[in-house]
Design a protein around this motif. Structure first.
Motif, PDB file in Angstrom:
ATOM      1  N   PHE A   1      21.854   4.664   9.435  1.00  0.00           N
ATOM      2  CA  PHE A   1      23.270   4.859   9.203  1.00  0.00           C
ATOM      3  C   PHE A   1      23.829   3.656   8.454  1.00  0.00           C
ATOM      4  N   GLY A   2      25.021   3.821   7.893  1.00  0.00           N
ATOM      5  CA  GLY A   2      25.659   2.714   7.189  1.00  0.00           C
ATOM      6  C   GLY A   2      25.753   2.966   5.698  1.00  0.00           C
ATOM      7  N   LYS A   3      26.218   1.965   5.002  1.00  0.00           N
ATOM      8  CA  LYS A   3      26.447   2.057   3.566  1.00  0.00           C
ATOM      9  C   LYS A   3      25.146   2.325   2.809  1.00  0.00           C
ATOM     10  N   VAL A   4      25.203   3.229   1.841  1.00  0.00           N
ATOM     11  CA  VAL A   4      24.032   3.594   1.039  1.00  0.00           C
ATOM     12  C   VAL A   4      24.018   2.741  -0.233  1.00  0.00           C
ATOM     13  N   SER A   5      22.856   2.198  -0.575  1.00  0.00           N
ATOM     14  CA  SER A   5      22.742   1.383  -1.777  1.00  0.00           C
ATOM     15  C   SER A   5      23.123   2.190  -3.013  1.00  0.00           C
ATOM     16  N   ILE A   6      23.917   1.579  -3.872  1.00  0.00           N
ATOM     17  CA  ILE A   6      24.385   2.243  -5.088  1.00  0.00           C
ATOM     18  C   ILE A   6      23.236   2.640  -6.013  1.00  0.00           C
ATOM     19  N   ASN A   7      22.107   1.930  -5.922  1.00  0.00           N
ATOM     20  CA  ASN A   7      20.957   2.232  -6.775  1.00  0.00           C
ATOM     21  C   ASN A   7      20.340   3.594  -6.485  1.00  0.00           C
ATOM     22  N   LYS A   8      20.664   4.181  -5.339  1.00  0.00           N
ATOM     23  CA  LYS A   8      20.091   5.480  -4.987  1.00  0.00           C
ATOM     24  C   LYS A   8      20.747   6.644  -5.722  1.00  0.00           C
ATOM     25  N   PHE A   9      21.923   6.397  -6.322  1.00  0.00           N
ATOM     26  CA  PHE A   9      22.631   7.534  -6.920  1.00  0.00           C
ATOM     27  C   PHE A   9      23.413   7.217  -8.197  1.00  0.00           C
ATOM     28  N   ILE A  10      23.677   5.952  -8.479  1.00  0.00           N
ATOM     29  CA  ILE A  10      24.606   5.615  -9.547  1.00  0.00           C
ATOM     30  C   ILE A  10      24.161   6.131 -10.914  1.00  0.00           C
ATOM     31  N   TYR A  11      22.837   6.200 -11.130  1.00  0.00           N
ATOM     32  CA  TYR A  11      22.341   6.615 -12.449  1.00  0.00           C
ATOM     33  C   TYR A  11      22.474   8.122 -12.675  1.00  0.00           C
ATOM     34  N   ASN A  12      22.867   8.847 -11.634  1.00  0.00           N
ATOM     35  CA  ASN A  12      23.079  10.286 -11.768  1.00  0.00           C
ATOM     36  C   ASN A  12      24.558  10.640 -11.922  1.00  0.00           C
TER      37      ASN A  12
ATOM     38  N   GLN B   1      25.219 -10.291   3.154  1.00  0.00           N
ATOM     39  CA  GLN B   1      25.218  -9.232   2.147  1.00  0.00           C
ATOM     40  C   GLN B   1      26.140  -9.578   0.988  1.00  0.00           C
ATOM     41  N   ALA B   2      27.292 -10.172   1.280  1.00  0.00           N
ATOM     42  CA  ALA B   2      28.228 -10.561   0.218  1.00  0.00           C
ATOM     43  C   ALA B   2      27.588 -11.563  -0.723  1.00  0.00           C
ATOM     44  N   LEU B   3      26.885 -12.532  -0.171  1.00  0.00           N
ATOM     45  CA  LEU B   3      26.224 -13.548  -0.997  1.00  0.00           C
ATOM     46  C   LEU B   3      25.113 -12.934  -1.846  1.00  0.00           C
ATOM     47  N   LEU B   4      24.351 -12.019  -1.251  1.00  0.00           N
ATOM     48  CA  LEU B   4      23.290 -11.348  -2.007  1.00  0.00           C
ATOM     49  C   LEU B   4      23.877 -10.513  -3.146  1.00  0.00           C
TER      50      LEU B   4
ATOM     51  N   VAL C   1      14.920 -21.780   4.748  1.00  0.00           N
ATOM     52  CA  VAL C   1      14.555 -20.483   5.329  1.00  0.00           C
ATOM     53  C   VAL C   1      13.730 -19.653   4.357  1.00  0.00           C
ATOM     54  N   GLY C   2      14.246 -19.432   3.144  1.00  0.00           N
ATOM     55  CA  GLY C   2      13.537 -18.631   2.159  1.00  0.00           C
ATOM     56  C   GLY C   2      14.491 -17.884   1.259  1.00  0.00           C
ATOM     57  N   THR C   3      13.952 -16.927   0.502  1.00  0.00           N
ATOM     58  CA  THR C   3      14.765 -16.145  -0.427  1.00  0.00           C
ATOM     59  C   THR C   3      14.815 -14.687   0.015  1.00  0.00           C
ATOM     60  N   PHE C   4      15.915 -14.010  -0.369  1.00  0.00           N
ATOM     61  CA  PHE C   4      16.136 -12.629   0.039  1.00  0.00           C
ATOM     62  C   PHE C   4      16.654 -11.835  -1.162  1.00  0.00           C
ATOM     63  N   ASN C   5      16.106 -10.622  -1.332  1.00  0.00           N
ATOM     64  CA  ASN C   5      16.593  -9.757  -2.402  1.00  0.00           C
ATOM     65  C   ASN C   5      16.819  -8.319  -1.944  1.00  0.00           C
ATOM     66  N   GLN C   6      16.654  -8.072  -0.645  1.00  0.00           N
ATOM     67  CA  GLN C   6      16.882  -6.742  -0.092  1.00  0.00           C
ATOM     68  C   GLN C   6      18.163  -6.741   0.746  1.00  0.00           C
ATOM     69  N   ASP C   7      18.869  -5.598   0.745  1.00  0.00           N
ATOM     70  CA  ASP C   7      20.123  -5.500   1.488  1.00  0.00           C
ATOM     71  C   ASP C   7      19.925  -5.813   2.964  1.00  0.00           C
TER      72      ASP C   7
END
Length: 318
Positions: free
Chosen positions: A3-14, A213-216, A294-300
């Protein structure tokens, strides 16, 4: 099911996007449209998690995104989907309260009772105009990252008012719960955001997925690495106590009321806002969030409030 917000990459190109100065993309929560002599800034947001005060929250959160582009919120359009007609007066009261505090007007919307929702949903479209707007293209290497407000302001407030009995069972004092309920007015950011416009290149509010998430999203929107130091982040005492009791990460908790400002003049921001922290900087590199030590992050990041409420029944028995 997640549940929750859906990544824009899943639909924006359509979708047939375009005809806008700022169009839908990661990190862009408000559209900028060019009109005669000024810019129209538009944003929509639903309130799906709050069990009460959702009318107030709907206006506050939607208007916050207008402020992030450097404009005052002027108009709102709200769609109210009710599970029970008896809830209407409370929602309308909350909408009126928030509009009066922000200085915006209701110009339309839709209201209905439907059997298709288990709890009320309020969706608000907020609008404002300005002769200029903030743009991620203005962000440059070496600029500082400033957190305005404390992480988890909105989430702490929701937990305190909707789960007070559970918090008492978990050993949280009534005094802490009552103070957290007072975070409500801090969710509105307009005065703070507009007071620092001359010193920021871009701003982004912390909603679903919290400050992390805002920073990412800033990293992805700017094309730079966002480097931060967790030790520089200030956390309100009430948020610390409540999130610890519920085993919630406050940095990933929904955080309307706090926002990220990118600036070459962080000292000016700190002069104008008492609850603000310089937590990092923009540096050349991949579009990732880098946390010092800590490290790097690129996933929501998963939203902590959604996760908590999804597991609440089984969690509460634990």
């Amino acid at each position: 099911m997640n549940f929750g917000k859906v990544s824009i990459n899943k639909f924006i190109y359509n979708l047939p996007t375009g005809d806008c100065l700022t169009c839908p993309s990661i990190g862009e929560d408000a559209a900028v449209l060019e009109t005669k002599g000024e810019y129209l800034i538009v944003h929509s947001d639903p309130i799906t998690e709050a069990k009460s005060d959702n009318g107030f929250l709907s206006i506050a959160v939607a208007c916050n995104d207008i402020n992030m582009k450097g404009a005052q919120c002027r108009w709102v359009n709200s769609v109210i989907l009710l599970s029970d007609i008896s809830h209407l007066d409370g929602i309308i009261s909350g909408i009126s309260e928030a509009c009066n505090l922000i200085g915006c007007k209701v110009v339309g919307g839709h209201t209905e009772v439907t059997s298709n929702v288990k709890q009320d949903i309020v969706i608000t479209t907020a609008m404002g105009t300005s002769n200029k707007f903030l743009n991620y293209k203005s962000v440059k290497e070496g600029m500082k990252v400033v957190l305005v407000g404390s992480p988890g302001i909105e989430g702490t407030w929701i937990l305190a008012k909707d789960y007070s009995e559970l918090l008492l069972e978990k050993g949280v004092s009534r005094e802490v719960i009552e103070k957290a309920k007072g975070f409500k007015m801090d969710i509105i950011v307009q005065q703070r955001a507009l007071s620092i416009l001359d010193y920021v290149a871009a701003m982004h509010d912390a909603t679903e997925g919290g400050v992390m998430q805002a920073l990412l999203e800033i990293a992805k929107a700017t094309g730079y690495t966002v480097l931060i130091n967790l030790d520089k982040i200030g956390l309100r005492y009430e948020t610390k106590i409540i999130t610890k009791a519920l085993n919630i990460d406050p940095l990933k908790l929904i955080s309307s009321g706090s926002f990220i400002a990118i600036s070459n003049h962080p000292e000016k921001i700190l002069e104008r806002i008492s609850e603000a922290y310089v937590i990092g900087e923009i540096k050349r590199g991949d579009s990732v969030l880098e946390i010092k030590g800590v490290g790097t992050f690129n996933q929501d990041f998963e939203e902590e409030l959604v996760k908590f409420e999804s597991n609440y029944l089984s969690w509460g028995k634990g």
